[in-house]
Design an enzyme around this catalytic site. Structure first.
Site, PDB file in Angstrom:
ATOM      1  CB  THR A  69      -6.240  -0.631  -0.114  1.00  0.00           C
ATOM      2  OG1 THR A  69      -5.009   0.119  -0.034  1.00  0.00           O
ATOM      3  CG2 THR A  69      -6.230  -1.903  -0.777  1.00  0.00           C
ATOM      4  CG  HIS A 184      -3.598   6.747   7.171  1.00  0.00           C
ATOM      5  ND1 HIS A 184      -2.227   6.889   6.841  1.00  0.00           N
ATOM      6  CD2 HIS A 184      -4.130   5.841   6.430  1.00  0.00           C
ATOM      7  CE1 HIS A 184      -2.031   6.106   5.969  1.00  0.00           C
ATOM      8  NE2 HIS A 184      -3.117   5.500   5.558  1.00  0.00           N
ATOM      9  CB  CYS A 303       1.889   1.172  -1.123  1.00  0.00           C
ATOM     10  SG  CYS A 303       0.904   2.043   0.065  1.00  0.00           S
TER      11      CYS A 303
END
Length: 359
Positions: A69, A184, A303
């Protein structure tokens, strides 16, 4: 618990944990310090940088970030001028592009961009940056990133590739100027990502401070997180063929097990096989999840979970609200066994059919 949500996050690889542990247990130096422990920490960071770079094109540099992000925000906002992107992109891209006053282009029912429409839109809008995801996080569709980059370059624009879901799984195409990554999603730790920047590209900083990471990212790096990211990338490099074969096998098993009543969302051919977004007419996904609490799967991007809105990706490929709300995402990979996947899908299928009978 059977874990089938690999697009949200992946299990931490034992090798990544082993690389991190010394920096969590007994070594604590700041990698930006000049003394001997600091230099040792810095050496660990640089080894990790090389390990991540091994999966990327030559001719660029890697800046570690707090995650994808941050990398995406930096790439979009660090270029002078508006950006253009696709309607199926991750919220980090869509919101960053909106912040620059940029443009969002529609995609087809298969989730793929029409290159002629893209060329016309770029010629009309003259963006400074074009952003496209390599592997879509919700439907697994693979965009023609190399072609998109060529069209962007013809118009003098830079190309940002969100490679979060593709890194370590599919080859990174040539022609990108900026590439966003996350640890991740490849069996590394959460809290670390990277932005790959082509050598001749200059970005304005997103974070101001010490400028520790070239080309201008400020903040103290975590040697532990970087080491875990590097180890995960190195493992992905070594296992790329085995992982690909395993995922392709699991995908074929899954599609055969579910059968024709389940419809695949997105292109059936231009896709990463470890992501199956499927719809079952009239399915109540919330009830399905409640009935199968020992199986981890999703209704879309983690998200956007809890928003109550149907997936913007599924809406962008033309699904109705009802069809979008009747879709689930099954994600699997390196540590998924044939038995676990087959058993979980049998239960998912049976529960979906039971809903139809009850209705």
């Amino acid at each position: 618990m059977t874990y089938l949500d690999y697009q949200a996050t992946t299990p931490l690889a034992p090798e990544a944990l082993a690389a991190m542990l010394p920096w969590l247990e007994s070594q604590h130096a700041n990698p930006h310090s000049a003394h001997a422990p600091g230099r040792a920490a810095r050496a660990t960071v640089e080894v990790a940088r090389d390990q991540v770079a091994a999966l990327l094109p030559p001719g660029g540099r890697i800046a570690f970030t707090s995650g994808a992000t941050e990398a995406i925000n930096w790439a979009v906002k660090g270029v002078a001028g508006p950006a253009l992107t696709l309607a199926t992109e991750h919220a980090a891209v869509l919101d960053s592009v909106a912040a620059t006053g940029g443009t969002v282009l529609r995609v087809g029912s298969d989730g793929l961009v029409d290159l002629d429409s893209l060329r016309a839109e770029i010629a009309d809008r003259r963006p400074a940056l074009v952003a496209a995801m390599l592997v879509n996080n919700e439907i697994g569709v693979i965009q023609p990133v190399a072609d998109i980059a060529a069209i962007a370059h013809e118009a003098g624009a830079l190309m940002l590739c969100d490679a979060v879901q593709g890194f370590g799984r599919v080859p990174i195409p040539e022609g990108c100027d900026l590439i966003a990554l996350s640890a991740h999603k490849i069996h590394g730790p959460k809290g670390v990502g990277a932005l790959w920047v082509r050598d001749e590209v200059n970005l304005a900083p997103l974070l101001h401070g010490g400028g520790q990471e070239a080309p201008g990212r400020s903040g103290t790096l975590s040697p532990a997180l970087c080491a875990g990211f590097g180890a995960a990338a190195s493992l992905a490099t070594d296992r790329v063929d085995a992982d690909r074969a395993h995922v392709e096998h699991l995908s074929a098993l899954a599609l055969a097990r579910l059968g024709p009543d389940w419809t695949l969302n997105g292109s059936p051919s231009h896709r990463y096989p470890g992501n199956l977004n499927l719809r079952f007419p009239g399915l109540d996904v919330a009830r399905l999840m409640s009935d199968l609490r020992d199986i981890a799967f999703s209704a879309g991007s983690a998200c956007a979970s809890g928003s109550g809105r149907p997936s913007h990706v599924l809406k962008a490929i033309g699904l109705s609200d009802a069809d979008a709300r009747s879709s689930i995402r099954i994600g699997f990979g390196r540590y998924t066994s044939d038995t676990d996947l087959a058993d979980a899908l049998a239960r998912i299928d049976a529960a979906a059919r039971a809903q139809r009978i009850a209705a």
